[in-house]
Design a protein around this motif. Structure first.
Motif, PDB file in Angstrom:
ATOM      1  N   SER A 281       0.896  -1.150  -0.018  1.00  0.00           N
ATOM      2  CA  SER A 281      -0.082  -0.144   0.063  1.00  0.00           C
ATOM      3  C   SER A 281       0.841   1.231   0.018  1.00  0.00           C
ATOM      4  CB  SER A 281      -1.085   0.092   1.104  1.00  0.00           C
ATOM      5  OG  SER A 281      -0.177  -0.109   2.397  1.00  0.00           O
TER       6      SER A 281
ATOM      7  N   THR B 251     -10.086  -1.486  -2.566  1.00  0.00           N
ATOM      8  CA  THR B 251     -10.613  -0.085  -2.260  1.00  0.00           C
ATOM      9  C   THR B 251     -11.543  -0.220  -1.350  1.00  0.00           C
ATOM     10  OG1 THR B 251     -11.993  -0.358  -4.271  1.00  0.00           O
ATOM     11  CG2 THR B 251      -9.994   0.979  -4.606  1.00  0.00           C
TER      12      THR B 251
ATOM     13  N   LYS C 173      -9.480  -2.438   4.174  1.00  0.00           N
ATOM     14  CA  LYS C 173      -8.398  -1.473   4.756  1.00  0.00           C
ATOM     15  C   LYS C 173      -8.708  -1.212   6.291  1.00  0.00           C
ATOM     16  CE  LYS C 173      -7.938   2.280   2.254  1.00  0.00           C
ATOM     17  NZ  LYS C 173      -8.093   3.251   1.386  1.00  0.00           N
TER      18      LYS C 173
ATOM     19  N   GLU D  34      -3.569   3.837   0.538  1.00  0.00           N
ATOM     20  CA  GLU D  34      -4.094   3.058  -0.651  1.00  0.00           C
ATOM     21  C   GLU D  34      -3.612   1.620  -1.021  1.00  0.00           C
ATOM     22  OE1 GLU D  34      -5.244   5.687  -4.150  1.00  0.00           O
ATOM     23  OE2 GLU D  34      -4.921   7.566  -2.854  1.00  0.00           O
TER      24      GLU D  34
END
Length: 187
Positions: free
Chosen positions: A96, A141, A146, A156
């Motif tokens: 990420s 996403t 996350k 991200e």
């Protein structure tokens, strides 16, 4: 042709992986290779989640939770597929990018650096005799994913790297004609 150049020209993804995968010391070596990528202003935007063993089962449940959060009526087959996804390889590395505001280094450049880190991991794994495949998809996403990976709001996901041993022979890919992709400016 140098052995390194030939190696780079022949690397390709391996969607079918099995054990063994890189051990803890080898994973550290992969990550050391990733930390050598271009990094404008030394922002060091890359972050890594290494997932092995029972962590793969936990990530599979996170994928199911994400699926159900987006589609509460998801079919059992879709849930089974989500649960099994992390089991496709003995080692997963989630790459990420912790995007940081900077006057000279835009978000895209930071993401590209993290992408280079992911590619370096794939190349280093291949150099160690392993193989890998880079996946993203909707989980990259997804807020549920996350959050489970303890990512910051500005972080991200750029890659889910699946690493292990090839379960079949490497594909023999044709060389591409460079001139189809290049315009030379010689004057």
């Amino acid at each position: 042709m140098s052995d390194v150049l030939k190696f780079l020209q022949q690397r390709n993804s391996a969607p079918r992986l099995c054990a063994p995968g890189p051990d803890a010391a080898q994973v550290e070596g992969l990550l050391q290779a990733a930390l050598r990528v271009p990094d404008h202003a030394w922002l060091q935007p890359w972050r890594f989640n290494v997932i092995t063993g029972a962590g793969r089962d936990r990530l599979g449940q996170v994928f199911v939770d994400a699926l159900l959060a987006n589609d509460p009526l998801a079919a059992a087959a879709a849930q089974d597929k989500a649960r099994a996804a992390p089991l496709r390889a003995p080692v997963l590395i989630v790459v990420s990018c912790l995007v940081q505001p900077h006057p000279k280094v835009p978000r895209d450049e930071q993401l590209l650096s993290a992408g280079c880190a992911a590619h370096s991991i794939l190349l280093a794994a291949e150099a160690m005799g392993y193989a890998g495949v880079w996946r993203t998809g909707s989980y990259a996403t997804d807020h549920t994913v996350k959050t489970a990976l303890e990512h910051e709001p500005s972080q991200e996901i750029v890659a889910f790297l699946y690493l292990g041993s090839r379960d079949s022979e490497a594909k023999q890919l044709p060389l591409r004609e460079v001139d189809n992709y290049v315009k030379y400016w010689n004057q």
